[in-house]
Design a protein around this motif. Structure first.
Motif, PDB file in Angstrom:
ATOM      1  N   ARG A 294    -106.341 -82.283  -1.382  1.00  0.00           N
ATOM      2  CA  ARG A 294    -106.006 -81.657  -0.341  1.00  0.00           C
ATOM      3  C   ARG A 294    -104.695 -82.638   0.233  1.00  0.00           C
ATOM      4  O   ARG A 294    -103.866 -81.850   0.733  1.00  0.00           O
ATOM      5  CB  ARG A 294    -106.710 -81.197   0.593  1.00  0.00           C
ATOM      6  CG  ARG A 294    -107.761 -80.190   0.048  1.00  0.00           C
ATOM      7  CD  ARG A 294    -108.594 -79.576   1.253  1.00  0.00           C
ATOM      8  NE  ARG A 294    -108.830 -80.386   2.542  1.00  0.00           N
ATOM      9  CZ  ARG A 294    -109.101 -79.840   3.637  1.00  0.00           C
ATOM     10  NH1 ARG A 294    -109.183 -78.636   4.012  1.00  0.00           N
ATOM     11  NH2 ARG A 294    -109.427 -80.815   4.487  1.00  0.00           N
TER      12      ARG A 294
ATOM     13  N   TYR B 167    -107.724 -73.810  -4.368  1.00  0.00           N
ATOM     14  CA  TYR B 167    -106.498 -73.474  -3.327  1.00  0.00           C
ATOM     15  C   TYR B 167    -106.317 -71.953  -3.610  1.00  0.00           C
ATOM     16  O   TYR B 167    -107.116 -71.318  -4.431  1.00  0.00           O
ATOM     17  CB  TYR B 167    -105.165 -73.908  -3.940  1.00  0.00           C
ATOM     18  CG  TYR B 167    -105.114 -75.472  -3.772  1.00  0.00           C
ATOM     19  CD1 TYR B 167    -104.850 -75.944  -2.526  1.00  0.00           C
ATOM     20  CD2 TYR B 167    -105.590 -76.407  -4.715  1.00  0.00           C
ATOM     21  CE1 TYR B 167    -104.740 -77.448  -2.220  1.00  0.00           C
ATOM     22  CE2 TYR B 167    -105.750 -77.882  -4.656  1.00  0.00           C
ATOM     23  CZ  TYR B 167    -105.044 -78.371  -3.375  1.00  0.00           C
ATOM     24  OH  TYR B 167    -105.153 -79.508  -3.093  1.00  0.00           O
TER      25      TYR B 167
ATOM     26  N   PHE C 139    -104.783 -72.759   8.253  1.00  0.00           N
ATOM     27  CA  PHE C 139    -105.615 -73.697   7.995  1.00  0.00           C
ATOM     28  C   PHE C 139    -107.161 -73.171   7.781  1.00  0.00           C
ATOM     29  O   PHE C 139    -107.996 -74.079   7.633  1.00  0.00           O
ATOM     30  CB  PHE C 139    -105.642 -74.851   9.154  1.00  0.00           C
ATOM     31  CG  PHE C 139    -104.373 -75.499   9.538  1.00  0.00           C
ATOM     32  CD1 PHE C 139    -103.541 -76.195   8.665  1.00  0.00           C
ATOM     33  CD2 PHE C 139    -103.777 -75.249  10.546  1.00  0.00           C
ATOM     34  CE1 PHE C 139    -102.117 -76.691   8.821  1.00  0.00           C
ATOM     35  CE2 PHE C 139    -102.395 -75.339  10.951  1.00  0.00           C
ATOM     36  CZ  PHE C 139    -101.768 -76.243  10.177  1.00  0.00           C
TER      37      PHE C 139
ATOM     38  N   GLU D 221    -107.837 -71.768   4.927  1.00  0.00           N
ATOM     39  CA  GLU D 221    -107.703 -71.928   3.529  1.00  0.00           C
ATOM     40  C   GLU D 221    -107.031 -73.199   2.990  1.00  0.00           C
ATOM     41  O   GLU D 221    -106.009 -73.565   3.879  1.00  0.00           O
ATOM     42  CB  GLU D 221    -107.783 -70.659   2.618  1.00  0.00           C
ATOM     43  CG  GLU D 221    -108.362 -69.322   3.100  1.00  0.00           C
ATOM     44  CD  GLU D 221    -109.815 -69.525   2.335  1.00  0.00           C
ATOM     45  OE1 GLU D 221    -109.956 -70.364   1.426  1.00  0.00           O
ATOM     46  OE2 GLU D 221    -110.428 -68.303   2.461  1.00  0.00           O
ATOM     47  N   ASN D 222    -107.359 -73.404   1.912  1.00  0.00           N
ATOM     48  CA  ASN D 222    -106.290 -74.588   1.312  1.00  0.00           C
ATOM     49  C   ASN D 222    -105.182 -73.553   0.730  1.00  0.00           C
ATOM     50  O   ASN D 222    -105.479 -73.170  -0.410  1.00  0.00           O
ATOM     51  CB  ASN D 222    -107.074 -75.270   0.248  1.00  0.00           C
ATOM     52  CG  ASN D 222    -108.211 -76.120   0.843  1.00  0.00           C
ATOM     53  OD1 ASN D 222    -108.136 -76.532   1.961  1.00  0.00           O
ATOM     54  ND2 ASN D 222    -109.315 -76.449  -0.062  1.00  0.00           N
TER      55      ASN D 222
ATOM     56  N   SER E 253    -103.331 -78.834   4.795  1.00  0.00           N
ATOM     57  CA  SER E 253    -104.833 -77.930   5.039  1.00  0.00           C
ATOM     58  C   SER E 253    -105.372 -78.153   6.338  1.00  0.00           C
ATOM     59  O   SER E 253    -106.490 -77.748   6.564  1.00  0.00           O
ATOM     60  CB  SER E 253    -105.503 -78.136   3.741  1.00  0.00           C
ATOM     61  OG  SER E 253    -104.853 -77.566   2.734  1.00  0.00           O
TER      62      SER E 253
ATOM     63  N   GLY F 116     -98.751 -76.313   3.481  1.00  0.00           N
ATOM     64  CA  GLY F 116     -99.438 -75.576   2.485  1.00  0.00           C
ATOM     65  C   GLY F 116     -98.546 -76.046   1.169  1.00  0.00           C
ATOM     66  O   GLY F 116     -97.352 -76.560   1.273  1.00  0.00           O
TER      67      GLY F 116
END
Length: 730
Positions: free
Chosen positions: A241, A482, A518, A520-521, A623, A565
């Protein structure tokens, strides 16, 4: 029937063999004990005479009827067959003298639906078996009465090589000696009601004919000499990440064409040179290919695949696809594939009603048919089907060293009512709309893929607010690494398409994504879907004069690369192609050759990638909310945005400032979090990008004057339609 005194076949057996409807041919054909002697029975419809040759000596096999022969041979001795007819003679090993290839463990795992290397059991494998070289064929067709392998090696005659049924697994197999790469083949299946089905391509075949031809092709995938050991050891760090991930999405058939040879697309090996060098020079970290598993219709771009285990022959055979992956890895580029487990087309040679029943798909169209795409939906709740798909993911990751899979149309898998009206779908066992079986499948796929290949990444194209798409399976998530941020893409492109005078009324479209950025990735995707079907090109979406269109696009890319992102950009977008993407032609390389504005956009993307990779503040906390802080998110009247990006403790922060109006703003004070000199490391209005070359002469000095909630600030020149990025000079 011709008279023979002692052959062991009854009339019913003879009739079933001659008509190709015997469901257990190995119980009759080949060598068998009868009346205290060994008999060989052979079927060859082209033969007038047949003999078994043992130690160089012929032992005639009297003709029973048609091409069916049977006779005695010396006991327990190897033999081959010698046929004569129409003035010719030929010799070959008898497929029916060879025992099974699949092991009891294979059979157990196949029956249980847990064979993680399914492709090593099923499909067509060139191998040595019992001292002979040939190909082992195996296919799952549990409801078939008879399955034969047919091909250019047996005149496509289903009577010649009917297969052996393996217990209760529903798998059929046969070893055909003397057959190898690149023979073509299919499976001829008699369904459960005695009906002869359309010939089927191999679901686990490693090669296919060039469309529109539809047969599978034997491909020996053993023994590739990989040279990417260093990449494979290090790639886990490339997918974390906190790593910079900038993806160049490519449709290989239209990236570049060879016009001197009729406009054909580049081969895998040519792309291994040209595409890999270009993507590396442009600063991308990964290549992502639209689906490369075999598909019949060019216009589907690969999203309606038939051969999930076959790299498309359009660009070369499997080893040459590996050449492309290997070259990318040696250049420091990861390779992602778009993968389509959500649905499959109804082509007669494909998976639809494969053995005469709804084997891979649901029988009820309310569960098994996609109305939008006229495709069929996998029955994810059937263990063998889920195994087929999970193993396919592993096949690309392990056999072809692919670094990750971008899973297409996840939303359509998650919900039973996807694109359906009331009454057109069936609720789950709890009465809800979630597809519990598909959810279990995705969790199983991700847990298995990451568990066996810890360095890989999976990415979900998922357009809803389903929770935990990129959360670990053991934390209740789907387990993807992701997720594409489709909401961010739709909102921001909607904003950018508006005339600047109206943007103040839609300011929230540029800021709303930070409310969930933030959760999710996320990957920020400007994909092929945004430049097709009448949506126009990226530069074509922008308002204003030609110069303003280019400036808007440059400002947007600066906004995107400064936004939390990971990044994804479709080919042609990196230089502002004017026209919409056309899969039948190459992207507009002439624009780069003859247009300074296009070269400027291309250089901007290269420099943004370079800056993004070099500055941890721009990627390390993509993230995490700790990596982002608004400076100015509410100045709708001036269409100005400003924020801080932070890495970890010792990483210098960056400040991103966007001006989305065509008005140059001089001495516009912007808050800054720290004192010192802030270097202007990116200005999308620079002359080298075809801009007006307005800016801050290399940087600004923070003054001890609180502003916009920050303890320091500096007056800045904000060029029209621009994004500036500043880095604290430590």
């Amino acid at each position: 029937m011709a008279a023979t005194s002692q052959h062991p076949l009854d009339p019913g057996t003879v009739s079933r063999l001659l008509s190709g409807r015997h469901d257990d041919p190995f119980s009759v054909l080949g060598p068998h004990r009868h009346g205290g002697a060994t008999w060989v029975t052979a079927f060859d419809p082209g033969a007038e005479q047949m003999a078994a040759v043992v130690d160089g000596k012929e032992h005639p096999l009297p003709r029973i009827e048609g091409g069916l022969f049977s006779g005695q041979v010396p006991e327990e001795r190897p033999y081959h067959l010698r046929g004569r007819g129409d003035g010719g003679q030929w010799e070959y090993d008898d497929a029916y003298r060879f025992g099974p290839v699949l092991t009891d463990l294979d059979e157990y795992l196949l029956g249980e639906g847990t064979h993680l290397r399914l492709w090593e059991a099923l499909g067509a494998h060139v191998r040595v078996h019992q001292g002979a070289i040939g190909t082992h064929f195996a296919v799952w067709a549990p409801n078939a009465r008879r399955v034969s392998v047919v091909g250019d090696f047996n005149a496509w005659d289903g009577r010649r090589h009917p297969m052996r049924r393996r217990g209760g697994t529903g798998v059929w197999e046969i070893f055909v000696p003397g057959v190898g790469e690149p023979h073509c083949y299919k499976y001829e299946i008699i369904g459960p009601h005695g009906e002869l089905l359309p010939q089927k391509a191999d679901p686990v075949g490693f090669g296919s004919q060039h469309p529109p031809e539809t047969a599978s092709v034997i491909r020996d995938i053993r023994g590739y000499g990989w040279k990417d050991g260093r990449w494979m050891q290090e790639r886990a760090n490339r997918h974390r990440r906190d790593a910079p991930i900038s993806i160049y999405e490519v449709h290989l058939g239209s990236w570049k064409r060879v016009w001197a040879e009729g406009g054909r697309p580049l081969s895998y090996r040519e792309a291994a040179v040209e595409l890999v060098a270009y993507a590396k020079d442009m600063g991308f970290t990964h290549l992502e290919f639209l689906p490369l598993s075999e598909y019949p219709f060019d216009g589907s771009w690969g999203y309606q695949p038939v051969g999930l285990y076959a790299p498309t022959i359009r660009f070369g055979p499997p080893h040459e696809f590996r050449d492309l992956v290997d070259a990318a890895h040696q250049a420091g580029l990861g390779v992602l594939l778009d993968w389509v487990p959500a649905h499959f087309p109804t082509d007669a040679h494909g998976l639809a009603r494969f053995d005469g029943t709804h084997l891979y798909e649901h029988s009820d169209p309310r569960e098994g048919f996609h109305q939008d795409w006229n495709t069929l939906i996998y029955n994810f709740g059937r263990q063998e089907v889920a195994n087929f798909l999970v193993a396919n993911a592993l096949y690309w990751l392990e056999e072809h060293h692919v670094d990750g899979l971008r899973v297409d149309a996840v939303a359509s898998m998650l919900y039973r009512d996807y694109s359906r009206k009331a009454g057109e779908w069936i609720p789950n066992v709890h009465g809800g709309r979630e597809n519990l079986e598909a959810i279990d499948f995705m969790r199983r796929m991700n847990a298995t893929a990451y568990g066996r290949n810890p360095g890989i990444m999976t990415v979900a194209e998922e357009s809803t607010a389903f929770p935990g798409v990129s959360a670990p399976v053991d934390a209740g998530g789907l387990g993807f690494g992701y997720k594409w941020n489709m909401g961010w893409m739709n909102d921001t492109l909607s904003y950018m398409s508006r005339e600047p005078i109206h943007r103040k009324h839609h300011h929230h479209q540029m800021t709303f994504g930070l409310h969930y950025a933030f959760s999710e990735n996320f990957v920020l995707p400007i994909s092929h879907d945004e430049v097709v079907h009448g949506k126009g090109s990226m530069v074509g979406k922008m308002p204003g004069s030609w110069w303003e269109k280019c400036a808007n696009l440059r400002a947007y890319y600066g906004f995107m690369w400064g936004h939390p992102g990971k990044k994804l950009l479709f080919m042609g977008c990196e230089f502002g192609q004017r026209g919409e993407w056309n899969h039948r032609a190459q992207i507009d390389w002439d624009a780069v050759a003859h247009g300074p504005e296009h070269r400027g956009i291309q250089r901007l993307v290269r420099d943004l990638n370079t800056l993004y990779r070099a500055e941890p503040a721009l990627h390390a906390r993509d993230s995490e909310p700790e990596g982002f802080q608004w400076i100015e998110g509410g100045d709708a009247d001036n269409s100005i945005l400003a924020w801080v990006r932070r890495g970890f403790e010792n990483d210098p922060p960056c400040v991103v400032v966007c001006n989305f109006t065509p008005v140059e703003r001089r001495d516009h004070r912007i808050g800054l979090p720290l004192p010192g000199r802030w270097i202007e490391v990116m200005n999308t209005d620079a002359a080298i990008y075809y801009g007006g070359n307005r800016g801050n002469q290399g940087g600004v000095l923070a003054e001890e004057r609180g502003w916009m909630g920050q303890p320091f600030s500096a007056p800045m020149t904000l060029p029209p339609l621009s994004t500036l990025i500043f880095k604290l000079d430590r």
